[in-house]
Design an enzyme around this catalytic site. Sequence first.
Site, mmCIF file in Angstrom:
data_model
loop_
_atom_site.group_PDB
_atom_site.id
_atom_site.type_symbol
_atom_site.label_atom_id
_atom_site.label_comp_id
_atom_site.label_asym_id
_atom_site.label_seq_id
_atom_site.Cartn_x
_atom_site.Cartn_y
_atom_site.Cartn_z
ATOM 1 N N TYR A 168 0.813 -1.217 0.000
ATOM 2 C CA TYR A 168 0.000 0.000 0.000
ATOM 3 C C TYR A 168 0.851 1.274 0.000
ATOM 4 C CZ TYR A 168 -4.644 -2.013 0.937
ATOM 5 O OH TYR A 168 -5.846 -2.665 0.860
ATOM 6 N N LYS A 216 3.543 -15.164 2.134
ATOM 7 C CA LYS A 216 3.724 -15.880 0.871
ATOM 8 C C LYS A 216 5.227 -16.081 0.710
ATOM 9 C CE LYS A 216 2.125 -17.607 -3.017
ATOM 10 N NZ LYS A 216 1.315 -18.826 -3.090
ATOM 11 N N ASP A 248 -2.544 -18.244 0.357
ATOM 12 C CA ASP A 248 -3.541 -18.966 -0.452
ATOM 13 C C ASP A 248 -4.186 -20.079 0.366
ATOM 14 O OD1 ASP A 248 -1.020 -20.142 -0.468
ATOM 15 O OD2 ASP A 248 -1.086 -20.768 -2.566
ATOM 16 N N ASP A 272 -6.159 -7.103 4.282
ATOM 17 C CA ASP A 272 -7.327 -6.466 3.659
ATOM 18 C C ASP A 272 -8.224 -7.539 3.050
ATOM 19 O OD1 ASP A 272 -8.928 -4.355 2.594
ATOM 20 O OD2 ASP A 272 -7.993 -4.711 0.644
ATOM 21 N N ASP A 276 -12.023 -9.263 4.650
ATOM 22 C CA ASP A 276 -13.291 -9.240 3.900
ATOM 23 C C ASP A 276 -13.839 -10.659 3.770
ATOM 24 O OD1 ASP A 276 -13.316 -6.471 3.441
ATOM 25 O OD2 ASP A 276 -13.981 -6.729 1.366
HETATM 26 C C1 IPM Z 1 -10.195 -1.321 4.394
HETATM 27 C C2 IPM Z 1 -10.487 -0.694 3.056
HETATM 28 C C3 IPM Z 1 -9.340 0.234 2.710
HETATM 29 C C4 IPM Z 1 -8.097 -0.606 2.585
HETATM 30 C C5 IPM Z 1 -9.552 1.113 1.453
HETATM 31 C C6 IPM Z 1 -10.816 1.918 1.546
HETATM 32 C C7 IPM Z 1 -8.369 1.988 1.194
HETATM 33 O O1 IPM Z 1 -10.702 -1.657 2.082
HETATM 34 O O2 IPM Z 1 -10.033 -0.579 5.368
HETATM 35 O O3 IPM Z 1 -10.138 -2.553 4.463
HETATM 36 O O4 IPM Z 1 -7.856 -1.213 1.531
HETATM 37 O O5 IPM Z 1 -7.338 -0.671 3.562
HETATM 38 MG MG MG Z 2 -10.781 -3.634 2.842
#
Ligand code: IPM
Ligand code: MG
Length: 391
Positions: A168, A216, A248, A272, A276
């Site tokens: 990032y 990884k 993975d 990240d 999710d």
């Molecule tokens: C998160 C979001 C952020 C990230 C974005 C909005 C920059 O997806 O906080 O998980 O990728 O860190």
């Molecule tokens: Mg995110």
Amino acid sequence: MVEHNFLHVFLNTILAKREYVNMKNKMKKTITILPGDGIGKEVTQWGAAVLQTIGQVFDHEFTFQEAAIGHHAIEQYNNPLPDETIKACQEADAILLGAVGHPIYDNNPSLKVRPEQGLLKLRKTLGLYTNLRPIYIFDELQAASSLKAEVLKDVDILFFRELTSGIYFGAPRERSADRERAIDTLVYTKMEVERIARKAFKAAETRRGILHSIDKANVLESSRLWRETVQEVSKDFPKVKLNHMYVDNAAMQLIRDPRQFDVILTGNMFGDILTDEASQIVGSLGMLPSASVGDQVGLYEPIHGSAPDIAGKNIANPLATILSVALMLDIAFDLKKESQTVFDAVNTVLKNGFRTYDIADATTSENQILGTNEMGEQVIALIKETTAVPI
Ligand code: IPM
Ligand code: MG
């Protein structure tokens, strides 16, 4: 009283030492609210309302100030993170953020300044290198998950996602003049890995004593550094069982058998993606809070995005933000009882059968489906009810 699983964890051990708080003293705190974009405004409004109610019933003085971030700030100031916002954050005792992001930036390369840059710069400026994302299953919501109930029972995972480095932030990050070549750079230093690893091990010591470090290392040099460093740190925590896992495989194991995990430690991008994914263990992104902490003020936010498709419709789930407030009360202010009260209120609302759209299932009746505002009101009513002094 429900045990406060996702907060019982780490606090006094991993975070900076706090002044002793005399319970009889009124606590005065300033909270900067960054509503951001899309549903951000709707959900932070309820986060603030819950804080206000907690302030009233426990006799603390919470003061709020609002500042702009994301698309909202680009529109107003042509800058996703204006200096005034940084200042308002640095002066605060805690920050509550809604979400950033807007669809006009997708597929539009002429818009060079993106809302997300505001959040990334804020994380970097405030040194928020540890992102805590608890994956906690409310029994009531088992039907909202696409996984089988027996796979889900008692899942309790605490993610430590590194938040201010990795791909990032690495340089160079650029596009060639002919626009046909693009570079992002994945860099980690030993120091960056070590400081978050220590926090994760300390948390694991107070939980079930299992730590999975995800990398990884079969491909990436930065992952080999990550792994070596984690291994070294582990020597100071002999009671914690360390497992290394490739990302993975981890993505697969998370949905195959999430109960094997206790603390998960990983880098910025893997974290990240995996968080999710892990949100679907719980059933909805709308339920997951997070805390980003470093050496200064901490930032509390739901992990969901700005969800522009449902913005302004009073259907967003405010519970992830309300649970982020529970994390704030505990981590930033060391107000355990207040935090527990918020958590219990959320749990009771769910037990009472109320749902927002994202967590409703076939057994939810029409009149139990609540809008954002009605869900917020339910939580507040319960906080008042459970803390009312009997006459
Ligand atoms: C998160 C979001 C952020 C990230 C974005 C909005 C920059 O997806 O906080 O998980 O990728 O860190
Ligand atoms: Mg995110």
